[in-house]
Enzyme design. Structure first.
Site, PDB file in Angstrom:
ATOM      1  N   ASP A   4      -1.046   3.264   1.753  1.00 36.91           N
ATOM      2  CA  ASP A   4      -1.444   1.882   1.490  1.00 36.91           C
ATOM      3  C   ASP A   4      -1.635   1.154   2.820  1.00 36.91           C
ATOM      4  O   ASP A   4      -1.723   1.774   3.866  1.00 36.91           O
ATOM      5  CB  ASP A   4      -0.394   1.177   0.611  1.00 36.91           C
ATOM      6  CG  ASP A   4       1.010   1.283   1.197  1.00 36.91           C
ATOM      7  OD1 ASP A   4       1.155   1.755   2.351  1.00 36.91           O
ATOM      8  OD2 ASP A   4       1.963   0.890   0.511  1.00 36.91           O
ATOM      9  N   ASP A   5      -1.692  -0.168   2.775  1.00 35.43           N
ATOM     10  CA  ASP A   5      -1.951  -0.912   4.011  1.00 35.43           C
ATOM     11  C   ASP A   5      -0.670  -1.230   4.761  1.00 35.43           C
ATOM     12  O   ASP A   5      -0.463  -2.337   5.249  1.00 35.43           O
ATOM     13  CB  ASP A   5      -2.726  -2.199   3.691  1.00 35.43           C
ATOM     14  CG  ASP A   5      -4.126  -1.866   3.217  1.00 35.43           C
ATOM     15  OD1 ASP A   5      -4.690  -0.886   3.732  1.00 35.43           O
ATOM     16  OD2 ASP A   5      -4.633  -2.563   2.326  1.00 35.43           O
TER      17      ASP A   5
END
Ligand code: 6R9
Length: 698
Positions: A568-569
């Protein structure tokens, strides 16, 4: 001694474990998705535990593990109840032992363990040890930043200190369920403060003392604590950091937003700074040493329900706002104690040192709660691991005869760079188990840790887990089976990991995909504070029916798990989780920054570094000064550990026609893999990529 061999030489245990954990007889879909590097050659490297180690190990062979694991997943209620019974409960839990809704399609996510059970984790960490004959055992050896500064507390002294603070907190009106923010460095007062809160049923929220005033203010405004506990200053390496000043700024900021804090309990850390030099607000600020020692050294325990909150710990996610991970009491207690015991093969004679700060989950579960629930002797070190020289860790190991040493790959890599001579000049003969946490440990760092630090004698527990999981999820159990350098090996008792593809379909056998968990475990977090919806959206909606970890993972042909990093980020810098959105929002708050996009890139020591693409306001020229000022903005808004390693000037960012930044391309540019940019034809303005490449080394 350990032998490093090839899998083909290894027939004794491997097959049974592999068959068991990869679902024997099922059809494997190999590499259905490939998220990270495949462990190709590493998966054949096996490090076998010595017979000598196995003979004394709590889990001495795969059969024992399999037997316990099988029971833990087939009869979780029975398995965990038996363990929970070893602790003190004022009142036993009711039935069912646990209940869960783990599937968003069936209504709100709800996890409960030992509901109706009444206990107190501070009592189990401290009083129980005092009462069971360990009153004079050392609970904490404290080592200051400056060599020569040290202190210690026995379990009975710890109890007295905890009780005094607990009495004080009660006296100033802190009640069960109230939040208390703790912003302290690694002084003994930090675990004391955590335990004192737990004793009176208050919910602590420790904020890592490397966070900036802005970040602290954000957390204060979110959980609205009754009290903030801090100290005037701390020395880290040769630097003095004035924590109280940071707290003052944070409190001013939060009172501007109508959250005013009436009490700031401040410990005078004389090694760092004298009282007289500390800025003070009469009426709000109180010196710890002036009040706490006057209180009685015993304090009644506030008995709480197993599902009452124990603490809140903020962690980064993929948006700018940190998430308040909420853990409750009973399940967390049972889980941290059990994982600590088995993953480190803990024996009462051990001296345990975890280099993590209590400001992170590792310091909660494996400096304070897990070890103390086992009555362990814990080393708490205030300073930097390479101060005043790169041999400091081994100096401390020899000094206290540390037997279990638990640290992060980033430290291993940085010490490895400093050279073997700093390690080998110390004896380290007390060491018997090593541990790693925070990010994947690369096989070369693993081997150095094993061969040089551990003299090829100590197994390494590479523990995979998260703030959210409360305790270890996938981890070696030393002595139970051979290790593979870089693999976290197999699931802990009660944990059923699954690897899913991007459609959320479980994949069997050797494969790569997203790491999920399919059932609850006692240490699981119960919600995000004040935002159950975000809890469900982030963790339970991506792959309905499962908890989604945010990590990519490979399972090899022998069933070993290899974590490949975040999908994910979120980036993982020196084992610290940082949301790219948090760094971006700090950067764009700079008046000369128009837009920013942040990605991770491979960093030799930190694992990942922070790479920021920055678009300036029209007409503002690039300059070294501006670069520094952008970095300073991030330091001020988040903390020094989140400072970008690289600022890349970007006249424009690669975006799709709908305006989405294509981070895939930015990651490739950051990694200088310019021939792997892939398809750029969907970009609104494909020429921005050429501009970016032209500015790569400016
Ligand atoms: C305990 C802790 C969690 C993230 C996690 C993963 C990474 C942690 C790891 C590991 C590979 C390990 N991570 N331990 N990756 N091997 N042994 O670090 O918690 O700060 O919440 O970070 O760290 O990416 O998702 P937290």
């Amino acid at each position: 001694n350990y032998r490093i061999g090839m899998a083909s030489n290894y027939l004794r245990h491997g097959e049974s474990i592999a068959n068991f954990s990869s679902g024997a007889g099922k059809i494997s879909r190999i590499n259905a998705v490939t998220l990270g590097e495949s462990p190709a050659s590493e998966e054949n490297d096996l490090v076998l535990p010595s017979d000598e180690f196995c003979r004394q190990a709590l889990i001495p062979n795969p059969q024992k593990y399999l037997e316990m694991y099988k029971r833990s997943v087939e009869d979780p209620a029975g398995f965990w109840s038996d363990i929970a019974s070893e602790f003190y409960w004022k009142q036993k839990w009711g039935q069912p032992v646990f209940s869960e809704n783990f599937d968003v399609r069936n209504g709100p996510i709800d996890i409960q363990w030992f509901k109706g059970g009444v206990t107190n984790i501070c009592y189990n960490c401290v009083d129980r040890n005092v009462e069971s004959g360990n009153a004079d055992k050392i609970a904490i050896y404290w080592e200051g930043n400056e060599p020569g500064f040290q202190d210690s507390l026995t379990y009975s002294q710890l109890l007295q200190r905890v009780c005094q603070l607990a009495n004080y907190l009660k006296d100033v009106g802190v009640k069960k369920g109230d939040a208390v923010i703790i912003y302290l460095p690694m002084l003994m007062e930090l675990p004391i403060a955590m335990l004192a809160c737990a004793r009176i049923g208050a919910v602590h929220s420790v904020v890592f003392a490397g966070f900036s005033a802005d970040s602290l203010a954000q957390r204060i405004m979110d959980c609205k604590p009754k009290v903030v506990i801090t100290c005037n200053a701390v020395k880290r390496g040769s630097k003095t950091i004035q924590l109280k000043d940071i707290v003052d700024t944070a409190l001013a900021e939060s009172s501007k937003n109508s959250i005013s804090i009436d009490l700031c309990l401040t410990y005078e850390n004389q090694c760092a700074m004298k009282r007289g030099d500390t800025k003070w607000q009469d009426g709000r600020d109180v010196w710890w040493q002036d009040v706490v020692p006057k209180y009685p050294t015993s304090c009644m325990v506030e008995w709480v329900d197993a599902e009452d909150p124990l603490f809140l710990l903020y962690t980064s996610g993929s948006t700018g706002k940190p998430k308040g991970v909420l853990h409750t009491t009973g399940g967390y207690m049972v889980y941290t104690a059990t994982t600590f015991k088995y993953a480190f093969d803990y024996k009462p004679s051990d001296v345990y040192w975890c280099t993590a700060d209590c400001g992170w989950i590792t310091g909660h579960s494996y400096v304070t709660y897990g070890p103390m629930l086992n009555g362990a002797t814990v080393v708490v070190y205030e300073g930097a691991p390479n101060y005043p020289h790169p041999g400091r860790c081994w100096d401390i190991v020899d000094k206290f005869n540390v037997t279990i040493f638990y640290t992060a790959p980033t430290l291993v890599r940085s010490l490895m760079r400093d050279g073997d001579q700093y390690v080998t000049r110390y004896s380290r003969k007390s060491l018997r188990v090593l541990g790693s946490v925070g990010e994947p440990i690369n096989p070369s760092a693993w081997r150095w840790f094993f061969n040089v630090v551990g003299d090829s004698r100590c197994p390494i527990s590479d523990t995979w887990w998260q703030t959210e999981t409360g305790g270890f999820m996938i981890t070696p159990l030393p002595g139970a089976w051979p290790q593979k350098p870089g693999s976290a090996t197999f699931p802990f008792f009660g944990v059923q990991p699954v690897i899913v593809d991007d459609k959320g379909i479980e994949i069997d056998g050797a494969c790569s995909g997203y790491l999920c968990v399919k059932n609850s475990w006692p240490g699981a977090f119960r919600t995000l504070y004040g935002d159950h919806e975000r809890y469900e959206t982030t963790y339970f909606k991506p792959f309905p029916g499962y908890y989604f970890s945010g990590d990519g993972c490979t399972r090899d042909k022998d069933g070993y798990y290899w974590l490949t990093g975040r999908v994910d980020d979120v980036i993982n810098v020196s084992g610290h989780r940082i949301g790219t959105a948090e760094v971006e929002s700090a950067l764009v708050s700079h008046p000369q920054c128009a837009e920013a996009a942040v990605v991770g890139f491979e960093h030799e020591v930190k694992g990942q570094g922070i790479y920021a693409f920055v678009t300036l306001v029209e007409g503002v020229p690039y300059s070294e000064e501006l670069r520094k000022s952008l970095i300073l903005t991030v330091r001020e808004q988040i903390g020094a550990f989140a400072a970008p390693d690289k600022i890349h000037w970007a006249p424009g960012l690669p975006k799709t026609r709908s305006g989405k930044i294509m981070r895939r391309i930015l990651r490739k540019i950051a990694a200088r893999q310019l021939d792997e940019l892939g398809d750029t034809s969907t970009l609104a303005e494909p020429n921005v990529v050429d501009q970016l490449i032209a500015l790569a080394d400016c």
